[in-house]
Write a protein that holds these residues in place. Structure first.
Motif, PDB file in Angstrom:
ATOM      1  N   UNK A   1      42.212  30.300  41.279  1.00  0.00           N
ATOM      2  CA  UNK A   1      41.793  31.175  42.370  1.00  0.00           C
ATOM      3  C   UNK A   1      41.462  32.589  41.882  1.00  0.00           C
ATOM      4  N   UNK A   2      42.201  33.081  40.883  1.00  0.00           N
ATOM      5  CA  UNK A   2      41.961  34.442  40.393  1.00  0.00           C
ATOM      6  C   UNK A   2      40.500  34.639  39.999  1.00  0.00           C
TER       7      UNK A   2
ATOM      8  N   UNK B   1      36.671  34.585  43.116  1.00  0.00           N
ATOM      9  CA  UNK B   1      35.841  35.660  43.689  1.00  0.00           C
ATOM     10  C   UNK B   1      34.821  36.196  42.684  1.00  0.00           C
TER      11      UNK B   1
ATOM     12  N   UNK C   1      41.028  35.826  33.065  1.00  0.00           N
ATOM     13  CA  UNK C   1      41.908  35.842  34.238  1.00  0.00           C
ATOM     14  C   UNK C   1      42.701  37.148  34.285  1.00  0.00           C
ATOM     15  N   UNK C   2      43.092  37.637  33.111  1.00  0.00           N
ATOM     16  CA  UNK C   2      43.939  38.829  33.057  1.00  0.00           C
ATOM     17  C   UNK C   2      43.132  40.131  33.150  1.00  0.00           C
TER      18      UNK C   2
ATOM     19  N   UNK D   1      39.946  40.469  34.920  1.00  0.00           N
ATOM     20  CA  UNK D   1      38.794  39.997  35.676  1.00  0.00           C
ATOM     21  C   UNK D   1      37.961  41.145  36.265  1.00  0.00           C
TER      22      UNK D   1
ATOM     23  N   UNK E   1      45.703  35.283  45.231  1.00  0.00           N
ATOM     24  CA  UNK E   1      45.902  36.182  44.087  1.00  0.00           C
ATOM     25  C   UNK E   1      45.489  37.599  44.475  1.00  0.00           C
TER      26      UNK E   1
ATOM     27  N   UNK F   1      43.040  39.050  43.513  1.00  0.00           N
ATOM     28  CA  UNK F   1      41.575  39.093  43.648  1.00  0.00           C
ATOM     29  C   UNK F   1      41.073  38.379  44.904  1.00  0.00           C
ATOM     30  N   UNK F   2      41.980  37.708  45.614  1.00  0.00           N
ATOM     31  CA  UNK F   2      41.569  37.024  46.846  1.00  0.00           C
ATOM     32  C   UNK F   2      41.398  38.065  47.947  1.00  0.00           C
TER      33      UNK F   2
ATOM     34  N   UNK G   1      37.736  36.167  51.776  1.00  0.00           N
ATOM     35  CA  UNK G   1      37.993  34.853  51.203  1.00  0.00           C
ATOM     36  C   UNK G   1      39.288  34.219  51.714  1.00  0.00           C
TER      37      UNK G   1
ATOM     38  N   UNK H   1      46.978  39.505  38.489  1.00  0.00           N
ATOM     39  CA  UNK H   1      45.763  38.838  38.012  1.00  0.00           C
ATOM     40  C   UNK H   1      45.997  38.573  36.539  1.00  0.00           C
TER      41      UNK H   1
END
Lengths: 403, 270
Positions: free
Chosen positions: A27-28, A31, A187-188, A190, B160, B162-163, B167, B185
């Motif tokens: 999920x991270x 977006x 991921x870390x 982003x 997360x 970033x969500x 979303x 993250x």
């Protein structure tokens, strides 16, 4: 399986090619992937973006690359007329830079301030380090420790251009493990970081986006062969690791039914030996690195290590669009062993004065196998996707020569 | 239409609500460091204070995990763990404990290769309550999340940092069991979020869902677990536990750390 009206309309809006492709990511990242897809789509219809990219491809990369009639190889094989698409003559010595140039412009457009990449043979790492130097962006390249050992010249090239090369010791220390580590970095980080994937694999939109940037190979080939021969080629041959050089050559010809298309995987020690990198020939569908595609794995779904003399083909998966074209039967996927590729490497060097990358030597090897069975008026285009300077240590070691 | 299968997960969160406290979710990797030791760890977790159990399905390429869980997965695979073996561990656990929820956590490929329908049937029969599959976002829900709901089991989604607001409704749409907030993250077992950041995120999530909220990633100590327990419905601890499975006397080491973390969670005032 139902044959589509066009083979060139993939993927579906959700990023799938048939059952393959998709966005199998944490999920991270989701977006950001949606943001990337949006930026990519906007760039496609922006004439200024296209003009800037074309300018860099012409003046910096050195495009168009020649379509060269391999006269002596053709004479030796005694069959089809063999042309080489000379991607080895691009700046940095391979096709990888085509997509790197497109993606770095996209990264700048998205306001990203840091670039990461994975690399196997080091060609994508070098191409990434190159465009990062050109546009003054910090660059971190993940590379398996086994690949660092067998591609030391490319490691030094990357460092020379200011990139940081991070060795990956996890797993077998090859491309798959480097990709895992790059995804973890992404991921870390982003918010700031653009992950510049080197092939037509990974999560949507990378397979379609990298393909689009590589299609310059096939588009040029089409114009060049029409100019030289007044007609389309009868066959295309390209090697497949992830499959970006092949997809770039193939895609503009997919809807021309008279063109036979061959993708050449690495059979390593032979498919039956179990030590190979031929996901389509010797694997089955699974999900890894963000997409569904053919993978090498055990009965429990654990990914297995690939084996090839060529570091650039040493990956247990393949781009999802290739998986789809394989199932549709539009492209024939074949496999060439380490030994056959080495023979082709030597023959091409001796006959044409062109030392091919070991990856590209797999494509040349299939041409050597196929051309003698075909008539003299058969036009065959082989993608010479990269040059072999980086492989001299590997081949010299096999010959017992210390450089 | 929103479907939320009723499982042990919902019953456990309801019971925790009645007690007025948050829960501890303990993550261990199935088969780590070997099947028999793993079996003993699993059976000891409820008495040590784990309110829910996340059981890792080891995978060769755990892309969202840090070094501790990567190493744990490798140990388990090397010792012969398979997806079939994971279900055997759950069946064994259920011979003595029919109340503690078990959530299988992992990556999609082993499930896909096993076969989704067969896996769901076998997992349900073994006594599994739900799943966390890291690489299945809502965009790919047709693969496994929807069949999972059809089978009467929970699919737990991750939210997360970033969500974003746009979303979030999509993420919670087919979520059930609880919503797992990934507090940083990043990958597992690395950085830790501040309590304030987590509190703000949890209240943002509560505005969008009435599901219980579990928070994980970067929770290592009883104090950190207590801080999370003050704002969320559960604290998830993984890397800090699996790191102990590699050392001497893994059963007592993992269960001892679980007891400490549980004391932190239970002592936290809501």
């Amino acid at each position: 399986m139902e044959i589509p009206n066009s083979f060139r309309n993939g993927p579906y809006p959700d990023g799938h090619f048939g059952i393959h492709g998709g966005r199998y990511v944490a999920e991270t990242l989701m977006p950001l992937i949606l943001e990337l897809e949006k930026a990519w789509k906007e760039s496609k219809t922006d004439p200024a973006f296209r003009a800037e990219l074309d300018g860099h491809l012409k003046h910096y990369v050195g495009r168009p690359s020649p379509l060269y009639f391999a006269r002596r190889l053709t004479a030796r094989l005694g069959g089809a007329k063999v042309y080489f698409k000379r991607e080895d003559l691009n700046h940095t010595g391979a096709h990888k830079v085509n997509s790197c140039m497109g993606q770095i412009l996209l990264a700048r457009r998205m306001g990203k301030t840091r670039i990461i990449a994975e690399t196997g043979a080091g060609m994508h790492g070098v191409a990434t380090a190159t465009v990062c130097a050109l546009f003054d962006l910090p660059c971190t390249v993940y590379m398996g420790c086994k690949d660092i050992e067998r591609q030391s010249a490319n490691v030094y090239r990357m460092k020379m251009m200011g990139a940081e090369v991070r060795p990956v010791t996890a797993g077998a220390g090859t491309l798959k493990d480097a990709m895992n580590e790059a995804i973890r970095d992404w991921v870390a980080n982003v918010g700031t970081t653009y992950y510049l994937i080197g092939t037509v694999a990974g999560m949507h939109p990378f397979p379609a986006m990298v393909r689009d940037f590589q299609c310059v190979i096939g588009e040029e080939t089409r114009a060049q062969i029409l100019d030289l021969e007044g007609r389309l080629p009868d066959s295309l041959v390209a090697c497949i690791g992830g499959g970006s050089n092949a997809m770039g050559l193939f895609h503009p010809f997919l809807d021309d039914p008279s063109v036979r298309i061959y993708g050449v995987e690495a059979a390593g020690h032979g498919i039956d030996s179990g030590r190979h990198a031929a996901s389509l020939t010797g694997g089955r569908p699974g999900v890894l690195h963000g997409n569904r595609t053919y993978l090498l794995m055990d009965d429990d779904g654990q990914i297995e290590e690939a084996h090839s003399i060529s570091a650039g083909l040493d990956y247990p998966g393949v781009g999802p669009e290739h998986a789809w074209l394989h199932e549709l039967g539009r492209v024939d996927y074949v496999a060439i062993t380490d030994d056959e590729a080495l023979d082709a490497f030597r023959l091409c060097s001796r006959l044409e004065g062109i030392i091919p990358a070991l990856e590209s030597a797999h494509a040349v090897a299939h041409a050597i196998r196929l051309a003698p069975t075909l008539p003299a008026d058969h036009l065959m285009v082989v993608n010479l996707s990269g040059r072999g300077d980086k492989d001299l240590d590997t081949v010299a070691a096999i010959d017992g020569v210390s450089l | 239409m929103r479907r939320r299968p009723e499982t042990r997960i919902g019953r456990r969160f309801a019971a925790l609500g009645d007690e007025g406290r948050a829960g501890l979710v303990a993550f261990v990797t199935a088969g780590d460091p070997d099947p028999e030791t793993s079996r003993r760890i699993l059976r000891g977790l409820p008495a040590a204070g784990a309110d829910l159990i996340e059981l890792g399905m080891p995978f060769s390429d755990p892309m969202a995990d840090g070094p501790a869980i990567q190493a744990s997965s490798q140990r388990a695979l090397k010792a012969g763990m398979t997806l079939t073996g994971v279900l055997s561990l759950v069946r064994d656990f259920r011979t003595d404990d029919d109340a503690t929820p078990i959530i299988l956590m992992g990556y999609y490929n082993p499930i896909y290769v096993y076969g989704v329908d067969r896996f769901l049937a076998d997992a349900k029969a073994a006594g599994v309550d739900g799943f966390i599959v890291v690489d299945l976002p809502p965009e790919e829900e047709a693969d496994f999340c929807l069949p999972c709901l059809d089978a009467g089991l929970n699919f737990i989604y991750l939210a997360t940092p970033t969500t974003d607001e746009a979303r979030l409704p999509r993420v919670v749409e087919n979520a059930s069991g609880f919503l797992y907030y990934v507090s940083i993250a990043g990958i597992t077992g690395t950085g830790s979020a501040t309590a304030d950041a987590v509190a703000a995120a949890v209240s943002r999530l509560r505005a969008r869902t009435d599901l219980p909220i579990g928070v994980g990633f970067g929770i290592k100590t009883p104090d950190q677990a207590a801080a999370i327990a003050r704002v969320a419905d559960a604290a998830v601890v993984g890397s800090a536990l699996v790191a102990l499975a590699a050392g001497d006397d893994p059963v007592n080491a993992v269960l001892g750390r679980t007891r400490d973390l549980a004391a932190g969670v239970r002592g936290a005032r809501r």
